[in-house]
Motif scaffolding. Sequence first.
Motif, PDB file in Angstrom:
ATOM      1  N   MET A   1       2.464  20.104  -8.819  1.00 57.73           N
ATOM      2  CA  MET A   1       2.410  18.497  -9.559  1.00 57.73           C
ATOM      3  C   MET A   1       1.310  18.420 -10.625  1.00 57.73           C
ATOM      4  O   MET A   1       0.003  19.095 -10.000  1.00 57.73           O
ATOM      5  CB  MET A   1       2.323  17.488  -8.546  1.00 57.73           C
ATOM      6  N   THR A   2       1.427  18.124 -11.671  1.00 54.40           N
ATOM      7  CA  THR A   2       0.513  17.958 -12.904  1.00 54.40           C
ATOM      8  C   THR A   2       0.449  16.355 -13.018  1.00 54.40           C
ATOM      9  O   THR A   2      -0.599  15.802 -12.669  1.00 54.40           O
ATOM     10  CB  THR A   2       0.791  18.569 -13.835  1.00 54.40           C
ATOM     11  N   TRP A   3       1.632  15.908 -13.390  1.00 56.49           N
ATOM     12  CA  TRP A   3       1.860  14.448 -13.632  1.00 56.49           C
ATOM     13  C   TRP A   3       2.763  13.946 -12.799  1.00 56.49           C
ATOM     14  O   TRP A   3       3.636  14.591 -12.342  1.00 56.49           O
ATOM     15  CB  TRP A   3       2.186  14.254 -14.984  1.00 56.49           C
ATOM     16  N   LYS A   4       2.612  12.703 -12.429  1.00 58.30           N
ATOM     17  CA  LYS A   4       3.429  11.990 -11.609  1.00 58.30           C
ATOM     18  C   LYS A   4       3.517  10.446 -11.953  1.00 58.30           C
ATOM     19  O   LYS A   4       2.776   9.898 -12.106  1.00 58.30           O
ATOM     20  CB  LYS A   4       2.817  12.055 -10.005  1.00 58.30           C
ATOM     21  N   LEU A   5       4.991  10.091 -11.618  1.00 55.91           N
ATOM     22  CA  LEU A   5       5.247   8.680 -12.069  1.00 55.91           C
ATOM     23  C   LEU A   5       5.631   8.011 -10.910  1.00 55.91           C
ATOM     24  O   LEU A   5       6.440   8.491 -10.025  1.00 55.91           O
ATOM     25  CB  LEU A   5       6.375   8.546 -13.063  1.00 55.91           C
ATOM     26  N   GLU A   6       4.747   6.810 -10.389  1.00 59.57           N
ATOM     27  CA  GLU A   6       5.328   5.943  -9.380  1.00 59.57           C
ATOM     28  C   GLU A   6       5.706   4.534  -9.770  1.00 59.57           C
ATOM     29  O   GLU A   6       5.098   4.081 -10.602  1.00 59.57           O
ATOM     30  CB  GLU A   6       4.299   5.736  -8.160  1.00 59.57           C
ATOM     31  N   ILE A   7       7.021   4.275  -9.416  1.00 54.15           N
ATOM     32  CA  ILE A   7       7.239   2.706  -9.636  1.00 54.15           C
ATOM     33  C   ILE A   7       7.619   2.025  -8.220  1.00 54.15           C
ATOM     34  O   ILE A   7       8.296   2.467  -7.548  1.00 54.15           O
ATOM     35  CB  ILE A   7       8.576   2.829 -10.348  1.00 54.15           C
ATOM     36  N   HIS A   8       6.538   1.109  -7.771  1.00 55.81           N
ATOM     37  CA  HIS A   8       6.552   0.317  -6.844  1.00 55.81           C
ATOM     38  C   HIS A   8       7.159  -1.081  -7.058  1.00 55.81           C
ATOM     39  O   HIS A   8       6.930  -1.730  -7.467  1.00 55.81           O
ATOM     40  CB  HIS A   8       5.062   0.117  -6.310  1.00 55.81           C
ATOM     41  N   HIS A   9       8.402  -1.394  -6.113  1.00 65.87           N
ATOM     42  CA  HIS A   9       9.065  -2.591  -6.339  1.00 65.87           C
ATOM     43  C   HIS A   9       8.664  -3.223  -5.035  1.00 65.87           C
ATOM     44  O   HIS A   9       8.930  -3.060  -4.027  1.00 65.87           O
ATOM     45  CB  HIS A   9      10.660  -2.374  -6.305  1.00 65.87           C
ATOM     46  N   LEU A  10       7.742  -4.438  -5.199  1.00 65.05           N
ATOM     47  CA  LEU A  10       6.997  -4.747  -4.171  1.00 65.05           C
ATOM     48  C   LEU A  10       8.037  -6.220  -3.631  1.00 65.05           C
ATOM     49  O   LEU A  10       8.710  -6.605  -4.331  1.00 65.05           O
ATOM     50  CB  LEU A  10       5.763  -5.613  -4.654  1.00 65.05           C
ATOM     51  N   ASP A  11       8.010  -6.226  -2.121  1.00 72.37           N
ATOM     52  CA  ASP A  11       8.703  -7.225  -1.468  1.00 72.37           C
ATOM     53  C   ASP A  11       7.938  -8.352  -1.687  1.00 72.37           C
ATOM     54  O   ASP A  11       6.902  -8.741  -0.797  1.00 72.37           O
ATOM     55  CB  ASP A  11       8.846  -6.750  -0.222  1.00 72.37           C
ATOM     56  N   VAL A  12       8.498  -9.479  -2.544  1.00 71.30           N
ATOM     57  CA  VAL A  12       7.832 -10.771  -2.873  1.00 71.30           C
ATOM     58  C   VAL A  12       8.795 -11.788  -2.373  1.00 71.30           C
ATOM     59  O   VAL A  12       8.559 -12.735  -3.125  1.00 71.30           O
ATOM     60  CB  VAL A  12       7.214 -10.818  -4.216  1.00 71.30           C
ATOM     61  N   GLY A  13       9.869 -11.297  -1.623  1.00 70.29           N
ATOM     62  CA  GLY A  13      10.692 -12.388  -1.354  1.00 70.29           C
ATOM     63  C   GLY A  13      11.652 -12.863  -2.334  1.00 70.29           C
ATOM     64  O   GLY A  13      11.962 -11.979  -3.164  1.00 70.29           O
ATOM     65  N   GLN A  14      11.852 -14.011  -2.503  1.00 68.31           N
ATOM     66  CA  GLN A  14      12.556 -14.504  -3.616  1.00 68.31           C
ATOM     67  C   GLN A  14      11.740 -14.533  -4.870  1.00 68.31           C
ATOM     68  O   GLN A  14      11.219 -15.588  -5.461  1.00 68.31           O
ATOM     69  CB  GLN A  14      13.234 -15.953  -3.380  1.00 68.31           C
ATOM     70  N   GLY A  15      11.754 -13.601  -5.526  1.00 67.29           N
ATOM     71  CA  GLY A  15      10.844 -13.287  -6.803  1.00 67.29           C
ATOM     72  C   GLY A  15      10.771 -11.905  -7.243  1.00 67.29           C
ATOM     73  O   GLY A  15      11.862 -11.077  -6.747  1.00 67.29           O
ATOM     74  N   ASP A  16       9.938 -11.605  -8.067  1.00 65.97           N
ATOM     75  CA  ASP A  16       9.985 -10.117  -8.636  1.00 65.97           C
ATOM     76  C   ASP A  16       8.517  -9.630  -8.895  1.00 65.97           C
ATOM     77  O   ASP A  16       7.682 -10.294  -9.577  1.00 65.97           O
ATOM     78  CB  ASP A  16      10.767 -10.194  -9.881  1.00 65.97           C
ATOM     79  N   GLY A 293       9.313  -4.984   2.844  1.00 69.10           N
ATOM     80  CA  GLY A 293      10.509  -4.313   2.289  1.00 69.10           C
ATOM     81  C   GLY A 293      10.358  -3.761   0.772  1.00 69.10           C
ATOM     82  O   GLY A 293      11.148  -3.768  -0.024  1.00 69.10           O
ATOM     83  N   ASN A 294       8.984  -3.114   0.621  1.00 67.41           N
ATOM     84  CA  ASN A 294       8.706  -2.354  -0.511  1.00 67.41           C
ATOM     85  C   ASN A 294       9.616  -1.086  -0.723  1.00 67.41           C
ATOM     86  O   ASN A 294       9.729  -0.598   0.216  1.00 67.41           O
ATOM     87  CB  ASN A 294       7.098  -1.793  -0.518  1.00 67.41           C
ATOM     88  N   ILE A 295       9.846  -0.877  -2.136  1.00 67.87           N
ATOM     89  CA  ILE A 295      10.512   0.079  -2.258  1.00 67.87           C
ATOM     90  C   ILE A 295      10.002   0.916  -3.449  1.00 67.87           C
ATOM     91  O   ILE A 295       9.671   0.533  -4.567  1.00 67.87           O
ATOM     92  CB  ILE A 295      12.068  -0.232  -2.918  1.00 67.87           C
TER      93      ILE A 295
END
Length: 330
Positions: A1-16, A293-295
Amino acid sequence: MTWKLEIHHLDVGQGDSTLILVKELVNNQVLIRKSVLIDGGPSSEGPTVAQYVQNTCGMKLDIIILSHNHNDHYGGLLNLRDYYQQAYQQADKYTPSEVTTKKKGFRGFQKCDVDRELLGLGPSITMTCIASNKVHNNANWGSLAFLIQFGNFRYYTGGDLEGPHENEVIRDQRPVHALNQRPVHAFKAGHHGSKLSAQGAFLDNTQPTVAIISAGFYDEDAGIGNAKCRQYDHPSKDILQRLNNHLYFQTCYLTSCSLISPGIIEPNPQAVQTGRFRVAGFADENPANFRPGNIVLTIEENQAASNPVEFHVTYYEASSGRDITIPHQA
């Protein structure tokens, strides 16, 4: 691995709230080269978002983005007002009020125009604004939308855009950024998986294999969750059915416990049997048992360069009581 992308979808209930990290391996050390937070969930989740950012990237954000002016998207950003370098938002008509931005200490918001590039790192890691204030009489429909590209991998997120306004995003793109030129491998469903989001034309043009839906839950019998979730009915059965019936669809991941709480929405039986809908996190009457419930979607440089593209999604699975990682190819 040289570069890595992470996309964290946070569990904020009724929100984003979505945290995007670009990492590079240098001399056996993993360095965070860019950190971007899109939305911060509602005000009540501000401490949760701030703690997640602290644990993940040391309370340092290069960019915060407000997709549109609704509290379930900007409220939690108040806890991060001292920890960012740049900030972007819609046109002035739908920015937070004077009280919110100045008296609460926000600074330096810029209008995010279409084609603005926010990452531009590594081997073709880009994050491009592809919609900004397309509709001026509704904050949801004027949401900012972004296309993230890493090699062959493509990811879309569009705030609370839905229905015909998602279709406008498809129609109006330059070829290099067009959503319908090549498949979008993963996307966050607009407006928390509302009835009008991700309709047939959008799915046919983008051909996604993975969907992420950020919505809350409410268990009336146990008295846990947010009662507003019953009012909003997110995610809608309609979008779950459309996803399940779509040719390219593999898996839908949902933050929080919205599909397993009694009396709330249930996916159709076929989806249950095939395991195509995965709900992250756990909650019951005992707060000590709560698991967020983070994804998290991750993809490394060699995976982004492959054909088919490979990426992974990690979340807490209540049935096994642990974090699990699901591989995807598309």
